[in-house]
Write a protein that holds these residues in place. Structure first.
Motif, PDB file in Angstrom:
ATOM      1  N   MET A 186       2.312  12.003   0.231  1.00 14.65           N
ATOM      2  CA  MET A 186       2.806  13.009   1.173  1.00 14.65           C
ATOM      3  C   MET A 186       3.392  12.293   2.387  1.00 14.65           C
ATOM      4  SD  MET A 186       0.740  16.189   2.950  1.00 14.65           S
ATOM      5  CE  MET A 186       0.566  17.108   1.417  1.00 14.65           C
ATOM      6  N   HIS A 187       4.564  12.717   2.808  1.00 15.27           N
ATOM      7  CA  HIS A 187       5.188  12.126   3.989  1.00 15.27           C
ATOM      8  C   HIS A 187       4.412  12.522   5.244  1.00 15.27           C
ATOM      9  CE1 HIS A 187       8.830  10.462   2.129  1.00 15.27           C
ATOM     10  NE2 HIS A 187       8.716  11.459   1.267  1.00 15.27           N
ATOM     11  N   LEU A 188       4.482  11.662   6.251  1.00 13.42           N
ATOM     12  CA  LEU A 188       3.654  11.821   7.445  1.00 13.42           C
ATOM     13  C   LEU A 188       3.944  13.114   8.192  1.00 13.42           C
ATOM     14  CD1 LEU A 188       3.793   8.140   8.769  1.00 13.42           C
ATOM     15  CD2 LEU A 188       2.036   9.205   7.358  1.00 13.42           C
ATOM     16  N   LYS A 189       5.217  13.477   8.332  1.00 14.49           N
ATOM     17  CA  LYS A 189       5.569  14.699   9.065  1.00 14.49           C
ATOM     18  C   LYS A 189       5.013  15.935   8.365  1.00 14.49           C
ATOM     19  CE  LYS A 189       7.978  13.062  12.540  1.00 14.49           C
ATOM     20  NZ  LYS A 189       7.495  13.219  13.937  1.00 14.49           N
ATOM     21  N   ALA A 190       5.102  15.948   7.032  1.00 17.18           N
ATOM     22  CA  ALA A 190       4.556  17.078   6.271  1.00 17.18           C
ATOM     23  C   ALA A 190       3.044  17.147   6.444  1.00 17.18           C
ATOM     24  CB  ALA A 190       4.911  16.938   4.792  1.00 17.18           C
ATOM     25  N   PHE A 191       2.397  15.986   6.429  1.00 14.48           N
ATOM     26  CA  PHE A 191       0.945  15.923   6.620  1.00 14.48           C
ATOM     27  C   PHE A 191       0.552  16.493   7.983  1.00 14.48           C
ATOM     28  CE2 PHE A 191      -2.496  13.424   8.593  1.00 14.48           C
ATOM     29  CZ  PHE A 191      -3.560  13.839   7.804  1.00 14.48           C
ATOM     30  N   GLU A 192       1.253  16.081   9.027  1.00  9.25           N
ATOM     31  CA  GLU A 192       0.925  16.560  10.366  1.00  9.25           C
ATOM     32  C   GLU A 192       1.092  18.078  10.458  1.00  9.25           C
ATOM     33  OE1 GLU A 192       3.649  14.193  12.616  1.00  9.25           O
ATOM     34  OE2 GLU A 192       2.178  12.612  13.000  1.00  9.25           O
ATOM     35  N   ARG A 193       2.188  18.587   9.877  1.00  5.38           N
ATOM     36  CA  ARG A 193       2.448  20.027   9.942  1.00  5.38           C
ATOM     37  C   ARG A 193       1.388  20.822   9.177  1.00  5.38           C
ATOM     38  NH1 ARG A 193       5.050  23.174   6.389  1.00  5.38           N
ATOM     39  NH2 ARG A 193       6.009  21.429   5.294  1.00  5.38           N
ATOM     40  N   ASN A 195      -6.224  11.896   6.092  1.00 11.66           N
ATOM     41  CA  ASN A 195      -4.958  11.168   6.010  1.00 11.66           C
ATOM     42  C   ASN A 195      -4.100  11.747   4.881  1.00 11.66           C
ATOM     43  OD1 ASN A 195      -5.906   9.937   3.524  1.00 11.66           O
ATOM     44  ND2 ASN A 195      -7.196   8.655   4.815  1.00 11.66           N
ATOM     45  N   PRO A 196      -2.817  11.347   4.824  1.00 13.73           N
ATOM     46  CA  PRO A 196      -1.916  11.924   3.811  1.00 13.73           C
ATOM     47  C   PRO A 196      -2.369  11.684   2.376  1.00 13.73           C
ATOM     48  CG  PRO A 196      -0.654  10.830   5.538  1.00 13.73           C
ATOM     49  CD  PRO A 196      -2.103  10.481   5.771  1.00 13.73           C
ATOM     50  N   ARG A 197      -3.007  10.540   2.106  1.00 10.69           N
ATOM     51  CA  ARG A 197      -3.453  10.239   0.749  1.00 10.69           C
ATOM     52  C   ARG A 197      -4.466  11.291   0.281  1.00 10.69           C
ATOM     53  NH1 ARG A 197      -7.796   9.783  -2.693  1.00 10.69           N
ATOM     54  NH2 ARG A 197      -7.033   8.701  -4.520  1.00 10.69           N
ATOM     55  N   ASN A 198      -5.406  11.634   1.142  1.00  7.20           N
ATOM     56  CA  ASN A 198      -6.421  12.626   0.783  1.00  7.20           C
ATOM     57  C   ASN A 198      -5.786  14.000   0.565  1.00  7.20           C
ATOM     58  OD1 ASN A 198      -8.084  10.523   1.269  1.00  7.20           O
ATOM     59  ND2 ASN A 198      -9.117  11.399   3.037  1.00  7.20           N
ATOM     60  N   ARG A 241       6.380  -1.475   8.432  1.00  6.70           N
ATOM     61  CA  ARG A 241       5.706  -0.371   7.734  1.00  6.70           C
ATOM     62  C   ARG A 241       5.497   0.835   8.642  1.00  6.70           C
ATOM     63  NH1 ARG A 241      -0.532  -1.580   7.967  1.00  6.70           N
ATOM     64  NH2 ARG A 241      -0.611  -3.377   9.356  1.00  6.70           N
ATOM     65  N   PHE A 242       5.414   0.589   9.944  1.00  2.87           N
ATOM     66  CA  PHE A 242       5.176   1.702  10.866  1.00  2.87           C
ATOM     67  C   PHE A 242       6.435   2.528  11.112  1.00  2.87           C
ATOM     68  CE2 PHE A 242       2.013  -1.594  12.087  1.00  2.87           C
ATOM     69  CZ  PHE A 242       0.889  -0.912  11.658  1.00  2.87           C
ATOM     70  N   ASP A 243       7.586   2.038  10.618  1.00  2.00           N
ATOM     71  CA  ASP A 243       8.826   2.804  10.748  1.00  2.00           C
ATOM     72  C   ASP A 243       9.071   3.704   9.542  1.00  2.00           C
ATOM     73  OD1 ASP A 243       9.332   1.463  13.150  1.00  2.00           O
ATOM     74  OD2 ASP A 243      10.385  -0.178  12.130  1.00  2.00           O
ATOM     75  N   LEU A 244       8.254   3.565   8.498  1.00  3.51           N
ATOM     76  CA  LEU A 244       8.433   4.357   7.286  1.00  3.51           C
ATOM     77  C   LEU A 244       7.964   5.797   7.504  1.00  3.51           C
ATOM     78  CD1 LEU A 244       7.093   1.743   4.701  1.00  3.51           C
ATOM     79  CD2 LEU A 244       9.487   2.459   4.956  1.00  3.51           C
ATOM     80  N   SER A 245       8.463   6.700   6.675  1.00  5.84           N
ATOM     81  CA  SER A 245       8.046   8.105   6.769  1.00  5.84           C
ATOM     82  C   SER A 245       6.783   8.382   5.965  1.00  5.84           C
ATOM     83  CB  SER A 245       9.170   9.013   6.259  1.00  5.84           C
ATOM     84  OG  SER A 245       9.358   8.824   4.859  1.00  5.84           O
ATOM     85  N   TYR A 246       6.229   7.338   5.334  1.00  6.64           N
ATOM     86  CA  TYR A 246       5.034   7.468   4.506  1.00  6.64           C
ATOM     87  C   TYR A 246       4.149   6.251   4.744  1.00  6.64           C
ATOM     88  CZ  TYR A 246       8.315   4.610   1.849  1.00  6.64           C
ATOM     89  OH  TYR A 246       9.233   3.661   1.491  1.00  6.64           O
ATOM     90  N   ASP A 247       2.893   6.360   4.302  1.00  4.82           N
ATOM     91  CA  ASP A 247       1.936   5.271   4.501  1.00  4.82           C
ATOM     92  C   ASP A 247       2.044   4.235   3.386  1.00  4.82           C
ATOM     93  OD1 ASP A 247       0.653   5.855   6.847  1.00  4.82           O
ATOM     94  OD2 ASP A 247      -0.854   7.131   5.914  1.00  4.82           O
ATOM     95  N   ILE A 248       2.007   2.949   3.763  1.00  6.84           N
ATOM     96  CA  ILE A 248       1.730   1.898   2.789  1.00  6.84           C
ATOM     97  C   ILE A 248       0.540   1.105   3.329  1.00  6.84           C
ATOM     98  CG2 ILE A 248       4.151   1.736   2.084  1.00  6.84           C
ATOM     99  CD1 ILE A 248       4.237  -0.997   3.551  1.00  6.84           C
ATOM    100  N   ASP A 249      -0.253   0.538   2.432  1.00  7.38           N
ATOM    101  CA  ASP A 249      -1.408  -0.231   2.894  1.00  7.38           C
ATOM    102  C   ASP A 249      -1.349  -1.679   2.425  1.00  7.38           C
ATOM    103  OD1 ASP A 249      -1.902   0.195   0.239  1.00  7.38           O
ATOM    104  OD2 ASP A 249      -3.873   1.112   0.503  1.00  7.38           O
ATOM    105  N   GLY A 250      -0.184  -2.094   1.889  1.00 10.43           N
ATOM    106  CA  GLY A 250      -0.070  -3.479   1.461  1.00 10.43           C
ATOM    107  C   GLY A 250       1.189  -3.722   0.659  1.00 10.43           C
ATOM    108  N   ILE A 251       1.212  -4.875  -0.002  1.00  7.69           N
ATOM    109  CA  ILE A 251       2.334  -5.286  -0.852  1.00  7.69           C
ATOM    110  C   ILE A 251       1.787  -5.645  -2.231  1.00  7.69           C
ATOM    111  CG2 ILE A 251       4.184  -6.983  -1.185  1.00  7.69           C
ATOM    112  CD1 ILE A 251       4.638  -5.137   1.219  1.00  7.69           C
ATOM    113  N   VAL A 252       2.465  -5.192  -3.287  1.00  9.06           N
ATOM    114  CA  VAL A 252       2.090  -5.541  -4.657  1.00  9.06           C
ATOM    115  C   VAL A 252       3.001  -6.675  -5.125  1.00  9.06           C
ATOM    116  CG1 VAL A 252       1.950  -4.753  -7.041  1.00  9.06           C
ATOM    117  CG2 VAL A 252       1.253  -3.234  -5.177  1.00  9.06           C
ATOM    118  N   ILE A 253       2.393  -7.732  -5.685  1.00  8.39           N
ATOM    119  CA  ILE A 253       3.139  -8.890  -6.176  1.00  8.39           C
ATOM    120  C   ILE A 253       2.939  -8.986  -7.686  1.00  8.39           C
ATOM    121  CG2 ILE A 253       3.425 -11.384  -6.015  1.00  8.39           C
ATOM    122  CD1 ILE A 253       1.547  -9.838  -3.223  1.00  8.39           C
TER     123      ILE A 253
END
Length: 672
Positions: A176-183, A198-201, A275-287
């Motif tokens: 879920m995008h952050l703006k939608a979550f807040e609303r 948080n949006p993930r939940n 990552r803080f400029d994105l419209s959604y949450d990320i918690d890391g990088i997958v390699i």
């Protein structure tokens, strides 16, 4: 550590981690940070390695994590959905790189992808058509949530013509995008419902809803990132990503092909800030190792692939001084503590306040004292929160902070309802923030949608003693000359406001019901109640047992409704609103019957059905001449029973020898 101590610690950690897994995957309400969970899991792995005689085959170290819910059909994954090993430091990434080089040499590439903080999903396509969507579950089998996933606009239901195989699976992350979550969270708070952390939940909770119609109202998104086929179509993961993008799938644009581990480190460093400029949450990088042939050579452990790893960012923290704790009173009377902080930069924003949730957070977990220096985090949480206290900086003689016992607005002694963490002010008809909040809720766009009347105007009119309750809004036309003297209102704005108030009298019953602000009765619940009970009098007279027969009405909502209507002031307010001409009855539409096959028969619908919602079954019954009743009695003709129906209802029906039928038997009765 002695063997006895090790055995106790292993059992304790196993039990704790299983509970955290359940909270995270099933309840979608985690109670521990990812970092803390991973550290506990690492400790358990080390102990089981040192003391293998105490290792349990059912240990959290042997499982991906997660449980199968009971609401959906369980489906076994054709290809197991394994979790990734993860790390929080560069040295472990270097160790990972060295293991790869030792196994396959130096000639390989990595693909770096953002690690989305959402819900893992596997999609199956046959002939270019989406046929199944399954959650990760326990990694071996998951929940079939196809109907809900079909509501996500970015997931193709049918692919255009292309060179894709007849059968394949593609995996990704629903989020879920952050703006939608807040609303949406603001709407939950407005309705007196607990907000998601948080949006993930929120995304996870949404996907597991029974009513796909409600899922469709919540804006979810999905990035796809891995293709599975019976026959290998591509040589590399990077090639497959480009191909599935051409097939029409939503692929994240921020992936990168890296020649070596140095390129990986550059990518990680770049996104640590971006990552803080994105419209959604990320918690890391997958390699991931790029070559499929090399992936196969590297293979898997029991839990995760050896060719991939996740580098997880630590949630950004900052240290600052606690200035004081203030309290906010909401429309429902919930009193929320807020930490006021010395302003500090955190995750690209200036943080001045942080949530403290409830009394237990202040007094038990944090044990806050006046003037404490605290660590503030803004990771997956939208609202910053205090993680811990720097005890080394606590001032000598600092006094502990205790949650206040009286309402900050009206001085009434606060109450704590059984089973809830929050304290409430019970003075709902005399506490200014609650009074104003109820009127602001009544006029908002989802309720009465009164043009020309906003939150600030409500606040002003209350302060000037023009309005004290909802019904007073409909008497404002009597004070036109006095309103002009306030200076704030011009003649045109007053006329617009009065016109908006008059027009609101035509708003349908479900909007009025939602506007009353009954706790737990949000817009959707109000609509279902209006459809079921038809008018306010039926609803007010309904018993707890009758209320829970309505679709999606549980005991908590039912109790709140009966409590509301037991209050004489509420009854008097409704009578005043009736006198003003507001709609307290559903507009009956003329129904053309499909048949008379159920004429004279009464029905109750209970439980969850695979092919129909309860409202759809209700329409089918009424369109064929049947009647829906609200309670089980000896006069009832049929109980239409689905999964998870209430045991008390079933027992009563059996006791009265009421015929219990399925939805399929109902359709047979009407010849469908």
């Amino acid at each position: 550590m002695s063997p006895a101590e090790a055995k106790n610690r292993i059992e304790s950690l196993s039990s704790e981690l299983k509970q955290h897994n359940y909270n995270y995957y099933v309840l979608a309400m985690p109670t521990i940070a990812d970092f803390d969970f991973d550290k506990k899991l690492e400790e358990l792995i080390a102990l089981e390695k040192q003391f293998p005689e105490f290792a349990d085959p059912d240990s959290p170290t042997q499982k991906v994590g997660g449980f199968i819910t009971k609401e959906f059909v369980t489906v076994r994954h054709k290809w197991p959905m394994l979790s990734l090993g993860n790390t929080y430091n560069e040295q472990e990434l270097l160790d990972f790189d060295q293991r790869i080089r030792k196994a396959i040499g130096d000639n390989f590439e990595y693909v770096c992808e953002l690690k989305f903080d959402g819900l893992s999903m596997s999609l199956t396509y046959e002939g270019g058509k989406l046929v199944r969507a399954v959650t990760r579950g326990d990694g071996i089998q998951g929940d079939d949530v196809t109907t809900n996933v079909r509501t996500i606009n970015t997931i193709p239901k049918r692919l255009q013509a292309g060179n894709y195989p007849d059968h394949f699976e593609i995996r990704g992350e629903v989020f879920m995008h952050l703006k939608a979550f807040e609303r949406l969270n603001a709407e939950r708070i407005e309705n007196g419902e607990p907000p998601y952390a948080n949006p993930r939940n929120f995304a996870s909770g949404t996907i597991k809803m029974q009513d796909s119609g409600e899922v469709a109202k919540r804006p979810l998104d999905c990035f796809l990132y891995f293709l599975y086929t019976d026959k290998l179509l591509f040589k590399t993961h990077w090639e497959s990503l480009q191909a599935v993008k051409e097939w029409g799938f939503h692929i994240n644009e921020h992936s990168r092909l890296c020649n070596d581990i140095n390129g990986v480190f550059e990518f990680i460093k770049q996104w640590d800030k971006k990552r803080f400029d994105l419209s959604y949450d990320i918690d890391g990088i997958v390699i991931k190792v790029n070559s499929y042939a090399q992936q196969q050579e590297l293979g898997f452990t029991a839990k995760s692939p050896r060719w991939a790893i996740a580098y997880k960012y630590k949630a950004e923290q900052a240290e600052t001084e606690l200035l004081n704790v203030s309290y906010q009173v909401g429309r429902t009377g919930a009193v929320t503590p807020v930490a006021n902080l010395q302003p500090v930069q955190l995750a690209g924003t200036t943080v001045k306040r942080a949530t403290l949730h409830n009394a237990d957070e202040i007094e038990k977990r944090l044990k806050l004292h006046e003037g404490d220096w605290v660590y503030v985090e803004k990771g997956g949480e939208i609202i910053p929160k205090i993680i811990s206290v720097n005890l080394a900086k606590r001032k000598p003689g600092a006094q502990p902070i205790f949650y206040r016992t009286t309402c900050p607005a009206c001085g009434t002694t606060l109450e704590r309802k059984e089973g809830e963490a929050a304290f409430y002010c019970p003075n709902e008809d005399g506490c200014p923030p609650q009074i104003v909040g109820k009127m602001q809720h009544f006029i908002n766009r989802k309720a009465m949608n009164i043009d020309g009347l906003g939150d600030e105007t409500i606040e002003t009119l209350y302060q000037k003693e023009f309005i004290h309750r909802i019904s007073d809004i409909y008497d404002l036309h009597l004070h036109g000359d006095e309103l002009k003297k306030l200076g704030r209102f011009g003649e045109k704005s007053i006329n617009n406001m009065l016109d908006g108030i008059e027009k609101s009298k035509q708003m349908p019953f479900d909007k009025v019901l939602f506007g009353l602000g009954i706790r737990y009765v949000g817009a959707t619940v109000a609509k279902k109640l209006a459809v079921h009970f038809k008018n306010i009098d039926n609803l007010a007279d309904a018993s707890l047992e009758e209320l829970v027969t309505a679709e999606e009405i549980g005991e908590r909502i039912a109790y709140s409704i009966t409590t509301y209507f037991a209050d004489e002031q509420h009854k008097a307010e409704i009578e005043k609103l009736k006198a003003q001409g507001l709609q307290f009855e559903m507009e009956e539409k003329e129904v053309t019957l499909a048949s008379e096959s159920l004429s004279g028969k009464t029905f109750i619908i209970s439980g969850v059905f695979e092919k129909y919602s309860r409202d759809e079954l209700k329409d089918i019954i009424e369109q064929n001449g049947g009647k829906i009743v609200s309670s089980i009695s000896a006069k009832l003709n049929y109980l239409v029973a689905g999964d998870n129906m209430g045991p008390a209802k079933l027992e009563k029906a059996q006791k009265l020898s009421i015929p219990i039928i399925s939805d399929e038997e109902l359709l047979t009765m009407i010849g469908t």
